[in-house]
Structure formats: structure tokens, C-alpha cells
Design an enzyme around this catalytic site. Structure first.
Site, PDB file in Angstrom:
ATOM      1  N   SER A  85       0.807  -1.211   0.000  1.00 43.93           N
ATOM      2  CA  SER A  85       0.000   0.000   0.000  1.00 43.93           C
ATOM      3  C   SER A  85       0.844   1.266   0.000  1.00 43.93           C
ATOM      4  CB  SER A  85      -0.933   0.014   1.225  1.00 43.93           C
ATOM      5  OG  SER A  85      -0.187   0.077   2.417  1.00 43.93           O
ATOM      6  N   THR A 205      -2.228   4.367   2.868  1.00 40.60           N
ATOM      7  CA  THR A 205      -1.260   5.351   3.323  1.00 40.60           C
ATOM      8  C   THR A 205      -0.504   4.921   4.568  1.00 40.60           C
ATOM      9  OG1 THR A 205      -1.008   7.644   4.068  1.00 40.60           O
ATOM     10  CG2 THR A 205      -2.970   6.512   4.757  1.00 40.60           C
ATOM     11  N   THR A 223       1.881   7.002  -0.124  1.00 38.39           N
ATOM     12  CA  THR A 223       0.957   5.939  -0.493  1.00 38.39           C
ATOM     13  C   THR A 223       1.122   5.498  -1.936  1.00 38.39           C
ATOM     14  OG1 THR A 223      -1.406   5.424  -0.701  1.00 38.39           O
ATOM     15  CG2 THR A 223      -0.746   7.658  -1.192  1.00 38.39           C
ATOM     16  N   ARG A 233      -6.580   8.225 -10.504  1.00 35.08           N
ATOM     17  CA  ARG A 233      -7.221   8.467  -9.210  1.00 35.08           C
ATOM     18  C   ARG A 233      -6.196   8.964  -8.203  1.00 35.08           C
ATOM     19  NH1 ARG A 233      -6.579   6.489  -3.620  1.00 35.08           N
ATOM     20  NH2 ARG A 233      -8.612   6.750  -2.607  1.00 35.08           N
ATOM     21  N   VAL A 234      -6.566   9.994  -7.453  1.00 31.14           N
ATOM     22  CA  VAL A 234      -5.740  10.525  -6.372  1.00 31.14           C
ATOM     23  C   VAL A 234      -6.600  10.598  -5.121  1.00 31.14           C
ATOM     24  CG1 VAL A 234      -4.459  12.521  -5.514  1.00 31.14           C
ATOM     25  CG2 VAL A 234      -4.254  11.840  -7.912  1.00 31.14           C
ATOM     26  N   GLY A 235      -6.091  10.069  -4.027  1.00 29.98           N
ATOM     27  CA  GLY A 235      -6.815  10.112  -2.771  1.00 29.98           C
ATOM     28  C   GLY A 235      -6.440  11.316  -1.934  1.00 29.98           C
ATOM     29  N   ASP A 236      -6.575  11.171  -0.630  1.00 31.23           N
ATOM     30  CA  ASP A 236      -6.358  12.301   0.271  1.00 31.23           C
ATOM     31  C   ASP A 236      -4.899  12.528   0.615  1.00 31.23           C
ATOM     32  OD1 ASP A 236      -6.545   9.786   1.675  1.00 31.23           O
ATOM     33  OD2 ASP A 236      -6.540  10.913   3.543  1.00 31.23           O
ATOM     34  N   THR A 256      -6.088   7.884   7.294  1.00 30.70           N
ATOM     35  CA  THR A 256      -5.858   6.654   6.552  1.00 30.70           C
ATOM     36  C   THR A 256      -7.199   6.059   6.181  1.00 30.70           C
ATOM     37  OG1 THR A 256      -4.648   4.549   6.566  1.00 30.70           O
ATOM     38  CG2 THR A 256      -5.799   5.160   8.585  1.00 30.70           C
ATOM     39  N   GLY A 257      -7.215   5.209   5.175  1.00 38.07           N
ATOM     40  CA  GLY A 257      -8.467   4.590   4.753  1.00 38.07           C
ATOM     41  C   GLY A 257      -8.918   5.081   3.397  1.00 38.07           C
ATOM     42  N   GLY A 259      -9.736   7.537   0.932  1.00 34.83           N
ATOM     43  CA  GLY A 259      -9.398   8.950   0.834  1.00 34.83           C
ATOM     44  C   GLY A 259     -10.518   9.840   0.357  1.00 34.83           C
TER      45      GLY A 259
END
Length: 350
Positions: A85, A205, A223, A233-236, A256-257, A259
């Protein structure tokens, strides 16, 4: 970029940390809050935060800067070939491409980040270069890679044989169709047994926060994102205020988790602002989780989001939607402490 001596030192720290036993969730004691007043402290998300904290403590424990400490610390999971991850061994997107995100922030407000960068094993180093050597905060995609190469970073193939095999196994059952929330379905029946979205085996993350004896803070987040995500795709994690926020006047927070849920609520900024208003670190994390659940009560029964906060006096706290979120705490008294966060729902991961 680090010179050869710094690189070798970091490599030795990472190697020694990775030689430590892997901590199972059952080894963690339940604790949402840890008192401060102990001087310098490092905290980070998940079980693999323990070896990451040790690398950070090698800097912070000797009086080094929190910013240097968090950068060195998160490089450990970025290098870990068993960690799918974060970093070079991260699972790819649906196209088989490994794209990485990272952010770093100092308590004085300076920050830098990269998103959807390919071929660079340590995106956290590039994020710091963005912070220090450009007028920008965030570089993405090909632009981030071009900047990294100009700065002397090495271009590498990041898709490991193990990750490539897992991707091919996923493709046997996956439909390459951009269906909303398809990850929520695919993860449950994945041949890789990744479990609940945002959970221990597929969370996206490592977040690390550090404070020195003078109350100066810094944080880092890195991450490879959700496995099998849509390309782009981009998370937080690389978004300042979402996956990471640090303010010397108050404290720091990371998430975490899943995003997307954190982005919708500017999660880490929210946690810091709640601490500014007088909430304890744990109380602030609890309120941030409850706001996420209140907006999407049904959806959040099937996913994980967790917050970790560190106040400038060293007190830390954590809270999550689902049972199973762990965090690591490191200070002069104990360097390998692993704690289980309290949660809103008392479920367990498949």
C-alpha cells in the site's frame, strides 16, 4: 537529494527496521489517547508504523528536526517489498501502472506534495523538493516525474513480480469499467483477500507526525493508493488539509483509509481546527469520524477511515470508523509501542 552518505545511512535504517518482527493487530492494546509531556514523540498509522517510527526516532531522538525525522521515517515503508500500500511494492491501478502520492508539511506552514507520480521509489523525497525548491505545493503525473528526473532522482520500474501477479489474478474477475464504488464490491471477493476498503490489507497510506521537545511539529504521508484504482485516481494523502495538516500553534493530524471520504470533509484540517477550539486529540478525531459517518451513514458501514492526531505538547489520539485501525507511538520511554484505536463500529475485517 540526499548525498551518498545520507542515502547509505537511510538504507541501513530501513534494513534494520524491516528486520524487526511484524506486529500483529492482536499485539496492540486498546487506547484512543496517550498523554503528552514526555518531550519529543513520533506517531504513525498502522502496524508498519513501528519500524518507520524507529527510523524517524534515529533522527528526532538525537535532537534532529521533526521534518527530517518524518521524511526518513516514511521512507522505510516506501522501501518495504512486503508493503503493498506504500512505495515501490504498491499494487498497481487497473492498467497495471504503479502511481504514488506523497505529502510533507512543516509546522510553520511550508508544504509540498506529488500525486500520480510513476517510476520514483521515494515520492516523499520529491515532495520535499517541491516544498523547498519550487514556488508550488503540488505537482502531478508527468510533470511531477519530469521535475523529479531534473532533480536527479532515478527512474525505476516499480511493478514488482509479486504485485504484477496479484494484478493479473485480479484481472480474471475484474471488469474494466468505471463503475462508481466498484472497489467496494471487488475488494470483498478479491482473490488477494484484501478485505474491507480502507482496511489493514488495502488501506492507502502511512501517515507520520512528529514533535520535538520545543513543540515544533512536522508530518508526512505517502501511499500507492487503492489497489486496482482507475488510472489517475488521487486520494487524500497528497492533499494538504485532507490527508495531512500541521500547525505549530496547535498540532498535527493525518488520516488513513478511503481517501474520498476524507477529501469530502477536509479531514486532517478539521481535526487540527477542532484541537484549536479546545478538543483533545482523541476528541477531535472522534468528531471528524462522526461527521463523515453522518454524511454517508450507509456507505461508511462498508469502509474504513481513521484519524491520528498529535498535539504540540505531545498528547496523541486516534479514532476510526471500523475496528482494526492501529497506530504506533515512539518516544524516549518506549520506541515500539503499538496501540489499537477505538472505533465507532465494533466490526472486524474479513
Amino acid at each position: 537529494m540526499s548525498n551518498r552518505r545520507d542515502f547509505l545511512k537511510t538504507t541501513m535504517l530501513a534494513t534494520s527496521a524491516l528486520a524487526l518482527p511484524r506486529f500483529a493487530r492482536s499485539a496492540a492494546s486498546l487506547a484512543g489517547s496517550v498523554p503528552g509531556g514526555v518531550g519529543a514523540r513520533v506517531v504513525s498509522t498502522w502496524d508498519f508504523g513501528v519500524p518507520a517510527n524507529l527510523a524517524a526516532w534515529a533522527v528526532l531522538g538525537k535532537g534532529g528536526k521533526p521534518l527530517d525525522a518524518v521524511e526518513k521515517g516514511v521512507m522505510v515503508p516506501e522501501s518495504d517489498l512486503h508493503n503493498h500500500s506504500v512505495g515501490r511494492a504498491g499494487y498497481p491501478d487497473r492498467d497495471g501502472r504503479v502511481t504514488l502520492d506523497a505529502s510533507i508539511m512543516d509546522g510553520d506552514g511550508r508544504c509540498g506534495a506529488v500525486a500520480a507520480i510513476e517510476h520514483i521509489a521515494h515520492p516523499i523525497n520529491v515532495a520535499r523538493k517541491v516544498m523547498e525548491d519550487t514556488p508550488h505545493v503540488l505537482l502531478v503525473g508527468d510533470g511531477a516525474l519530469e521535475f523529479a528526473l531534473q532533480e536527479g532522482f532515478k527512474k525505476e520500474r516499480l511493478l514488482t513480480p509479486e504485485s504484477e501477479k496479484a494484478w493479473h489474478e485480479w484481472l480474471k474477475q475484474a471488469k474494466y469499467t468505471p463503475v462508481a464504488n466498484s472497489e467496494n464490491i471487488d475488494y470483498h471477493r478479491s482473490l488477494q483477500n484484501l478485505g474491507m476498503p480502507g482496511g489493514k490489507n488495502n488501506h492507502d497510506t502511512i501517515g507520520m507526525l512528529a514533535v520535538d521537545a520545543n513543540g515544533h511539529l512536522a508530518g508526512a504521508c505517502t501511499t500507492s493508493g487503492m489497489a486496482w484504482k482507475l488510472h489517475g485516481r488521487v486520494g487524500d494523502s497528497p492533499l494538504i488539509g485532507a490527508g495531512l495538516y500541521v500547525d505549530n500553534e496547535v498540532g498535527a493530524a493525518t488520516s488513513t483509509g478511503v481517501g474520498e471520504e476524507v477529501i469530502r470533509n477536509a479531514g486532517s484540517f478539521l481535526v487540527v481546527e477542532l484541537m484549536r477550539q479546545g478538543r483533545s486529540p482523541q476528541e477531535a478525531c472522534e468528531e471528524a469520524v462522526r461527521r463523515i459517518v453522518k454524511k454517508r451513514p450507509e456507505a461508511t458501514k462498508e469502509m474504513q477511515v481513521g484519524f491520528l492526531a498529535l498535539r504540540r505538547d505531545g498528547e496523541c489520539g486516534a479514532y476510526a470508523i471500523q475496528k482494526g485501525f492501529t497506530y504506533a507511538v515512539c518516544d524516549a520511554h518506549q520506541q515500539d509501542r503499538l496501540l489499537a484505536s477505538p472505533s465507532l463500529y465494533q466490526t472486524t475485517f474479513t
